[in-house]
Design a protein around this motif. Structure first.
Motif, PDB file in Angstrom:
ATOM      1  N   ALA A 145       0.846  -1.198   0.000  1.00 32.44           N
ATOM      2  CA  ALA A 145       0.000   0.000   0.000  1.00 32.44           C
ATOM      3  C   ALA A 145       0.883   1.250   0.000  1.00 32.44           C
ATOM      4  O   ALA A 145       1.736   1.413   0.864  1.00 32.44           O
ATOM      5  CB  ALA A 145      -0.907   0.006   1.222  1.00 32.44           C
ATOM      6  N   LEU A 146       0.666   2.097  -1.006  1.00 33.76           N
ATOM      7  CA  LEU A 146       1.394   3.364  -1.095  1.00 33.76           C
ATOM      8  C   LEU A 146       0.430   4.450  -1.556  1.00 33.76           C
ATOM      9  O   LEU A 146      -0.415   4.196  -2.427  1.00 33.76           O
ATOM     10  CB  LEU A 146       2.549   3.280  -2.107  1.00 33.76           C
ATOM     11  N   PRO A 147       0.557   5.657  -1.015  1.00 34.08           N
ATOM     12  CA  PRO A 147      -0.264   6.758  -1.534  1.00 34.08           C
ATOM     13  C   PRO A 147       0.043   6.998  -3.014  1.00 34.08           C
ATOM     14  O   PRO A 147       1.182   6.809  -3.466  1.00 34.08           O
ATOM     15  CB  PRO A 147       0.180   7.955  -0.681  1.00 34.08           C
ATOM     16  N   GLU A 148      -0.952   7.404  -3.760  1.00 39.57           N
ATOM     17  CA  GLU A 148      -0.797   7.580  -5.204  1.00 39.57           C
ATOM     18  C   GLU A 148       0.307   8.573  -5.549  1.00 39.57           C
ATOM     19  O   GLU A 148       1.087   8.352  -6.481  1.00 39.57           O
ATOM     20  CB  GLU A 148      -2.123   8.042  -5.819  1.00 39.57           C
ATOM     21  N   ASP A 149       0.415   9.655  -4.782  1.00 38.38           N
ATOM     22  CA  ASP A 149       1.442  10.649  -5.087  1.00 38.38           C
ATOM     23  C   ASP A 149       2.843  10.093  -4.869  1.00 38.38           C
ATOM     24  O   ASP A 149       3.790  10.465  -5.566  1.00 38.38           O
ATOM     25  CB  ASP A 149       1.241  11.931  -4.267  1.00 38.38           C
ATOM     26  N   LEU A 150       2.976   9.163  -3.923  1.00 37.57           N
ATOM     27  CA  LEU A 150       4.286   8.561  -3.674  1.00 37.57           C
ATOM     28  C   LEU A 150       4.647   7.583  -4.789  1.00 37.57           C
ATOM     29  O   LEU A 150       5.820   7.476  -5.171  1.00 37.57           O
ATOM     30  CB  LEU A 150       4.281   7.855  -2.314  1.00 37.57           C
ATOM     31  N   VAL A 151       3.667   6.895  -5.326  1.00 37.50           N
ATOM     32  CA  VAL A 151       3.907   6.021  -6.486  1.00 37.50           C
ATOM     33  C   VAL A 151       4.438   6.857  -7.648  1.00 37.50           C
ATOM     34  O   VAL A 151       5.405   6.474  -8.319  1.00 37.50           O
ATOM     35  CB  VAL A 151       2.608   5.279  -6.897  1.00 37.50           C
ATOM     36  N   ILE A 152       3.832   8.021  -7.867  1.00 38.51           N
ATOM     37  CA  ILE A 152       4.276   8.903  -8.957  1.00 38.51           C
ATOM     38  C   ILE A 152       5.694   9.396  -8.706  1.00 38.51           C
ATOM     39  O   ILE A 152       6.533   9.425  -9.618  1.00 38.51           O
ATOM     40  CB  ILE A 152       3.290  10.084  -9.110  1.00 38.51           C
ATOM     41  N   THR A 153       5.991   9.727  -7.452  1.00 37.26           N
ATOM     42  CA  THR A 153       7.345  10.169  -7.099  1.00 37.26           C
ATOM     43  C   THR A 153       8.364   9.062  -7.349  1.00 37.26           C
ATOM     44  O   THR A 153       9.432   9.299  -7.931  1.00 37.26           O
ATOM     45  CB  THR A 153       7.395  10.603  -5.623  1.00 37.26           C
TER      46      THR A 153
END
Length: 200
Positions: A145-153
């Motif tokens: 589980a990762l926040p979407e913005d962290l996946v983009i980063t």
């Protein structure tokens, strides 16, 4: 006594501390492990296990996680081998312990926390995602589980290792779109495979 009897003695919760401490030097690693993890043992046994300098016994003690007393926990953090702290990273739920592990000088300890413990709060996950070592950031990329913005980063991380683990762990169309034109051929091919596109 037979080996099986020694293993049973080392695991029995009513075995006296002095007997457990003797068993910490047994020829069998299973007997030593059982003695170090014996649920009826006092801090004296845990500290004796750490004092042996044996990295496997340090791991056995660290694997007890939040059940450790503050005295033994400090001894795990002060131990010259990282194995106890690595095991703590896998299972510790205590916020203060997690904070210490996230700042540990050994990258393998930070990586263990980042990749194996799903109970790490988001602010510490973000700290680990910005770690100076790619190995730690790659372990963050492997989290379920990762926040979407962290996946983009992470999809634009400077390390191809991090980006590869991201697409390998999250072989979704959304992540593949982010990485379909990645500068690294292996990452790019993995992403295009997810999209059903031919490699370069």
């Amino acid at each position: 006594m037979t080996l099986a009897e020694d293993e049973a003695l080392a695991a029995a919760p009513d075995t006296p501390d002095d007997a457990l401490i003797r068993l910490l030097s047994h020829r069998s690693w299973q007997v030593r492990w059982n003695a170090a993890q014996n649920r009826g043992a006092s801090d004296a046994v845990r500290l004796a296990a750490l004092a042996t300098g044996d990295k496997d016994l340090a791991a056995a003690v660290g694997q007890l996680g939040d059940a450790l007393s503050s005295t033994v926990l400090e001894a795990v953090f002060e131990h010259p081998k990282r194995d106890g702290r690595e095991q703590l990273g896998c299972i510790a739920h205590d916020r203060t312990t997690q904070e210490r592990l996230a700042s540990d000088p050994d990258l393998k300890v930070r990586a263990s926390l980042a990749g194996n413990n799903e109970d790490v709060p988001e602010d510490l996950v973000r700290k680990l995602a910005a770690d100076r070592r790619a190995e730690v950031r790659a372990c963050v990329a492997c989290r379920h589980a990762l926040p979407e913005d962290l996946v983009i980063t992470l999809a634009s991380d400077r390390s191809a290792l991090v980006r590869w683990w991201l697409i390998f762990t999250r072989n979704t169309r959304e992540v593949a779109e982010l990485l379909r034109d990645d500068p690294d051929e292996v990452v790019r091919d993995q992403a295009r495979g997810v999209l059903g596109e031919p490699p370069d």
